[in-house]
Design a protein around this motif. Structure first.
Motif, PDB file in Angstrom:
ATOM      1  N   ASP A   1      36.303  83.559  28.806  1.00  0.00           N
ATOM      2  CA  ASP A   1      36.775  84.912  29.161  1.00  0.00           C
ATOM      3  C   ASP A   1      38.248  84.894  29.539  1.00  0.00           C
ATOM      4  OD1 ASP A   1      34.224  85.816  28.702  1.00  0.00           O
ATOM      5  OD2 ASP A   1      33.619  85.741  30.814  1.00  0.00           O
ATOM      6  N   LYS A   2      38.644  83.861  30.291  1.00  0.00           N
ATOM      7  CA  LYS A   2      40.049  83.761  30.693  1.00  0.00           C
ATOM      8  C   LYS A   2      40.934  83.500  29.487  1.00  0.00           C
ATOM      9  CE  LYS A   2      43.129  81.254  33.826  1.00  0.00           C
ATOM     10  NZ  LYS A   2      43.230  80.160  34.830  1.00  0.00           N
TER      11      LYS A   2
ATOM     12  N   ARG B   1      33.231  81.108  31.735  1.00  0.00           N
ATOM     13  CA  ARG B   1      34.351  81.586  32.561  1.00  0.00           C
ATOM     14  C   ARG B   1      35.690  81.251  31.896  1.00  0.00           C
ATOM     15  NH1 ARG B   1      37.220  78.886  36.105  1.00  0.00           N
ATOM     16  NH2 ARG B   1      35.732  77.152  36.086  1.00  0.00           N
ATOM     17  N   ILE B   2      35.804  80.042  31.364  1.00  0.00           N
ATOM     18  CA  ILE B   2      37.048  79.647  30.711  1.00  0.00           C
ATOM     19  C   ILE B   2      37.263  80.452  29.430  1.00  0.00           C
ATOM     20  CG2 ILE B   2      38.197  77.722  29.554  1.00  0.00           C
ATOM     21  CD1 ILE B   2      36.822  75.857  31.531  1.00  0.00           C
TER      22      ILE B   2
ATOM     23  N   ALA C   1      41.440  86.717  27.434  1.00  0.00           N
ATOM     24  CA  ALA C   1      42.387  87.651  28.046  1.00  0.00           C
ATOM     25  C   ALA C   1      43.827  87.189  27.860  1.00  0.00           C
ATOM     26  CB  ALA C   1      42.047  87.805  29.529  1.00  0.00           C
ATOM     27  N   GLU C   2      44.079  85.905  28.030  1.00  0.00           N
ATOM     28  CA  GLU C   2      45.435  85.385  27.883  1.00  0.00           C
ATOM     29  C   GLU C   2      45.870  85.342  26.424  1.00  0.00           C
ATOM     30  OE1 GLU C   2      45.512  81.641  29.849  1.00  0.00           O
ATOM     31  OE2 GLU C   2      45.403  82.507  31.863  1.00  0.00           O
TER      32      GLU C   2
END
Length: 498
Positions: free
Chosen positions: A371-372, A368-369, A375-376
């Motif tokens: 993927d975030k 999850r981290i 994106a950032e």
């Protein structure tokens, strides 16, 4: 915990004879042992003579009686040892062609079979080396019937009294008296038994002998004869000078014995070696307390000698060494290892499941981290493709440092070093020139990559200037020239950033 500590300091010694057994509970003291408790048991056979009782002697019955009295007296101990009466084994001096203990042990059964005329397969044999010669070793061998030894062991095992060792009574007595004097024969006598302990040879153990006597026999003449025979049979290297006698029957005439043997005769004092706790007789008589009255003091000493073999590191003459070896602690250790193995196996399974659940949770959070972060990263670094995570982190750190340098004026917005930065570095170098050098700057031309400087210095000062540029950690000197004119050094200098 306190109970376990007390158990480890107490040992049970059992002296087994044909007609009774003497049991003592001992603990170690300075220089000897202390008898904390004791009792005797006899086969329950009313109206029989001693010979008849011996013929119908039941080891299982005796072991049950010992166990019952131990329970009644609440006797707690760590290990048990057996002293075997001299009427239940045979002793013989043998000569072995070997000197090493292990080699003697491999052949002693065959030597004993030939010397004692016994069946080695039906006999338990114990031995010790009493002297060494060029041709081999002198060995004292002890042989007991296998059914007697196995009967004792099985009977005691069934009553949770598995003995650690089974030794001849003469060996157990020697363990108590062997340090009572140098160059002395030690003798002990009771109504039914006599023991002799010779002075030890330099290369072996003190030879021991045990023989049966009767109440009516003249103990003085018996000892005089047996002492001379023992000295001859065991060929002591140095003649004994003294006879020390422990006489519980009070039937030995010391004066006559000294005249017959031409040796000094003394009384043997064992009060410092075996300490007997005093008993209180105020309590009503019970089977256990009545058993205490049947004990002879010499039998208590022999039983204490058996237990003393467990107190410290001592050499043992054990019938169990190659016949029904002691397995008590080994079985307990194997059982403990099995229990711990099962516990560790279950623990590892539980830990494995917990680790798997924890790893699944960590991987889920990490995904999850990631993927975030991806994106950032695309937002923060427009136009750039997302590389591996470690490389992306490095690029972000370098971009952050570049932006800080731009904000502080160290870089231009395009990322190159600013003019302010170049001038700052230049003046740092000029300020490091010694004060006695007069520097006159005519022109400074700053380009993208270099700084071109024209000027003059006092005579010889250009060397100090060039040296300051060379020593600066962020500047490097390019093309340079000078010309002396009118007492000054005119120079042209190109400076680049490292």
């Amino acid at each position: 915990m306190e109970r376990q500590r007390l158990e480890q300091n107490k040992y049970l010694g059992i002296y087994i004879a044909a007609e009774k057994a003497t049991v003592v509970l001992v603990s170690k003291t300075v220089g000897g042992v202390e008898i904390l408790d004791y009792f005797c048991v006899k086969p329950q056979a009313e109206g029989q003579t001693e010979q008849q009782q011996g013929q119908k002697f039941s080891f299982s019955q005796l072991a049950a009686q010992i166990s019952a009295v131990c329970i009644e007296k609440q006797i707690v101990f760590s290990d048990a040892a057996i002293a075997l009466d001299c009427r239940l084994y045979r002793q013989q001096k043998l000569h072995s062609e070997f000197q090493e203990y292990r080699q003697v042990a491999q052949t002693i059964r065959f030597d004993a079979e030939e010397a004692l005329a016994v069946d080695a397969a039906q006999t338990a044999v114990a031995f010790e080396i009493i002297g060494k010669q060029l041709s081999g070793s002198d060995v004292s061998a002890f042989a007991a019937a296998a059914d007697v030894i196995s009967g004792i062991i099985l009977a005691l095992q069934n009553n949770k009294l598995d003995p650690l060792t089974i030794e001849p009574d003469s060996i157990c007595l020697r363990r108590i008296v062997e340090e009572t004097g140098q160059n002395a024969i030690v003798a002990a006598v009771s109504q039914t038994r006599c023991f002799l302990v010779c002075p030890p040879r330099p290369d072996g153990k003190a030879a021991v002998r045990s023989f049966i006597t009767s109440q009516a026999q003249n103990k003085t003449n018996l000892f005089a004869r047996e002492i001379m025979m023992t000295m001859t049979a065991f060929s002591a290297d140095k003649r004994a000078e003294t006879i020390k006698i422990y006489d519980t029957a009070n039937q030995v005439d010391f004066k006559v014995l000294g005249e017959q043997t031409s040796m000094a005769v003394e009384t043997l004092d064992l009060s410092g070696k075996v300490v007997l706790q005093s008993k209180q007789d105020s309590q009503p008589a019970s089977p256990a307390t009545r058993g205490e009255q049947d004990c002879e003091y010499l039998e208590l000493i022999i039983a204490a000698g058996a237990a003393a073999g467990l107190v410290g590191r001592t050499d043992k003459v054990d019938f169990r060494t190659d016949f029904m070896p002691y397995q008590g602690k080994k079985e307990a250790l194997e059982k403990t290892v099995k229990i711990f193995s099962v516990c560790f196996f279950a623990m590892f399974i539980i830990l494995g499941v917990l680790f798997q659940m924890y790893s699944y949770k960590i991987n889920k959070d990490r995904s999850r981290i990631a993927d975030k972060f991806k994106a950032e990263y695309v937002i923060a670094m427009p136009g750039g493709k997302f590389p591996q995570s470690k490389e992306a982190v490095g690029k972000l750190k370098r971009e952050i440092n570049r932006l800080k340098d731009v904000k502080n004026g160290l870089l231009s917005a395009s990322g190159e070093d600013s003019v302010e930065t170049k001038m700052t570095l230049l003046f740092e170098a000029l300020n490091s020139v010694p004060k006695n050098v007069d520097i006159d700057i005519d022109k400074i031309a700053v380009t993208t990559n270099t700084m071109n400087i024209t000027g003059s210095t006092s005579a010889g000062g250009y060397l100090q200037l060039f040296g300051a540029i060379d020593k600066h950690p962020k500047l490097t000197r390019g093309q340079s020239s000078y010309q002396s004119k009118d007492g000054r050094d005119n120079f042209r200098l190109t400076i680049e950033l490292k």
